[in-house]
Design an enzyme around this catalytic site. Structure first.
Site, PDB file in Angstrom:
ATOM      1  N   HIS A  97       0.870  -1.184   0.000  1.00 20.85           N
ATOM      2  CA  HIS A  97       0.000   0.000   0.000  1.00 20.85           C
ATOM      3  C   HIS A  97       0.904   1.230   0.000  1.00 20.85           C
ATOM      4  O   HIS A  97       1.950   1.226   0.670  1.00 20.85           O
ATOM      5  CB  HIS A  97      -0.833   0.068   1.295  1.00 20.85           C
ATOM      6  N   CYS A 117      -2.358   2.950   8.975  1.00 17.73           N
ATOM      7  CA  CYS A 117      -3.377   2.006   8.483  1.00 17.73           C
ATOM      8  C   CYS A 117      -4.633   2.036   9.346  1.00 17.73           C
ATOM      9  O   CYS A 117      -5.717   1.697   8.886  1.00 17.73           O
ATOM     10  CB  CYS A 117      -2.843   0.585   8.495  1.00 17.73           C
TER      11      CYS A 117
HETATM   12  N1  ARG Z   1      -4.022  -7.028   6.800  1.00 14.65           N
HETATM   13  C1  ARG Z   1      -4.408  -5.817   6.105  1.00 14.65           C
HETATM   14  C2  ARG Z   1      -4.396  -6.080   4.620  1.00 14.65           C
HETATM   15  O1  ARG Z   1      -3.494  -6.731   4.158  1.00 14.65           O
HETATM   16  C3  ARG Z   1      -3.512  -4.686   6.452  1.00 14.65           C
HETATM   17  C4  ARG Z   1      -3.963  -3.388   5.863  1.00 14.65           C
HETATM   18  C5  ARG Z   1      -3.014  -2.263   6.159  1.00 14.65           C
HETATM   19  N2  ARG Z   1      -3.565  -1.036   5.814  1.00 14.65           N
HETATM   20  C6  ARG Z   1      -2.926  -0.042   5.225  1.00 14.65           C
HETATM   21  N3  ARG Z   1      -3.532   1.089   5.074  1.00 14.65           N
HETATM   22  N4  ARG Z   1      -1.717  -0.197   4.741  1.00 14.65           N
HETATM   23  O2  ARG Z   1      -5.266  -5.647   3.905  1.00 14.65           O
END
Ligand code: ARG
Length: 271
Positions: free
Chosen positions: A166, A260
């Site tokens: 991300h 996140c």
């Molecule tokens: N376990 C989540 C996923 O893989 C983590 C999300 C993390 N969020 C972020 N904004 N980077 O989707």
């Protein structure tokens, strides 16, 4: 001296947080998670944000959605309008409607996306540009939709390292036109774009990024980040920011950190 401003955030308690599946390289369902400790660490984060003078809103946690705590992924807001999320993986798909209900109940204009996108996970608003990460989660088709919905320049940035899947794991917004980022998380063309847009950016190294040091929440002055990111904290302090460290070991196991867990609400319902 860098100055800050009051923000409004949307979060979700990690009541049902677990690593029940693996959709990013940090997640290993064989590693035990202490959900109670995750709750304490998360509580410390939201208390820290409130203590800095920010407004924090809460989603109701729903059983069976162990990643719901990562509230940044539920949408992107600007000037009273929210562009909703459409999750890449079925395990998280049901989260989008929960965000939608929250925004609609609060009076926001909600736009349902047709393209896969994970909200602020891949979208960052800085200096009049909407930075848009893609390569792992968000479908580039979302970029045209975002241009139409918000009428702002959208800057696609291609992520190339699966650990930084991300945008918010590879780039953090510090101030009105100031960012920190880890260049190696982006392809060469995106690195050129970042250098041109942000010639005075703080450059993070591999250790900073691996400690989730870029997954930060800044009000322009205070920068809240993972306690393990000591190198990043030193760089921020040297640049005139006030780093605020929070312990985040448990949520780290889900492949996320401070940012996140926090969606910024921009503009308010009547924007
Ligand atoms: N376990 C989540 C996923 O893989 C983590 C999300 C993390 N969020 C972020 N904004 N980077 O989707």
């Amino acid at each position: 001296m860098v100055t800050g401003s009051a923000r409004t955030y949307l979060t979700c308690p990690p009541e049902y947080f677990q690593v029940a599946y693996a959709i990013n390289p940090w997640m290993d369902p064989a590693v035990p998670v202490d959900t109670e400790l995750a709750g304490k660490q998360w509580r410390r984060l939201v208390d820290t944000l409130a203590g800095l003078g920010h407004t924090v809103h809460y989603l109701d946690p729903v059983p069976g959605l162990p990643d719901q705590v990562f509230a940044a992924n539920g949408g992107f807001s600007l000037a009273g309008t929210v562009y909703g999320a459409r999750f890449r993986y079925p395990q998280r798909a049901a989260e989008a409607a929960i965000h939608r209900r929250w925004y609609e109940a609060a009076g926001w204009r909600y736009v349902t996306p047709t393209a896969v996108n994970e909200g602020e996970g891949d979208l960052a608003w800085v200096g009049g540009h909407l930075l848009a990460g893609y390569g792992f989660r968000t479908d580039p088709a979302a970029h045209a939709e975002l241009r139409r919905v918000f009428g702002v320049p959208v800057v696609p940035l291609r992520l190339v390292d699966p650990r930084f899947y991300h945008l918010d794991t590879a780039l953090g917004v510090l101030g009105p036109a100031h960012v920190a980022y880890f260049p190696d998380a982006f392809d060469a063309a995106s690195r050129r774009v970042l250098r041109r847009l942000f010639p005075d950016a703080l450059i993070a190294d591999a250790a900073d990024a691996a400690a989730f040091g870029l997954n930060l929440v800044s009000d322009g002055r205070h920068v809240v980040l993972n306690a393990e990111a000591t190198g990043m904290a030193a760089k921020l302090a040297a640049a005139g920011y006030q780093p605020v460290l929070v312990e985040f070991s448990e949520l780290h196991k889900g492949g996320g950190s401070v940012k996140c867990c926090v969606a910024e609400l921009r503009g308010g319902p009547r924007g």
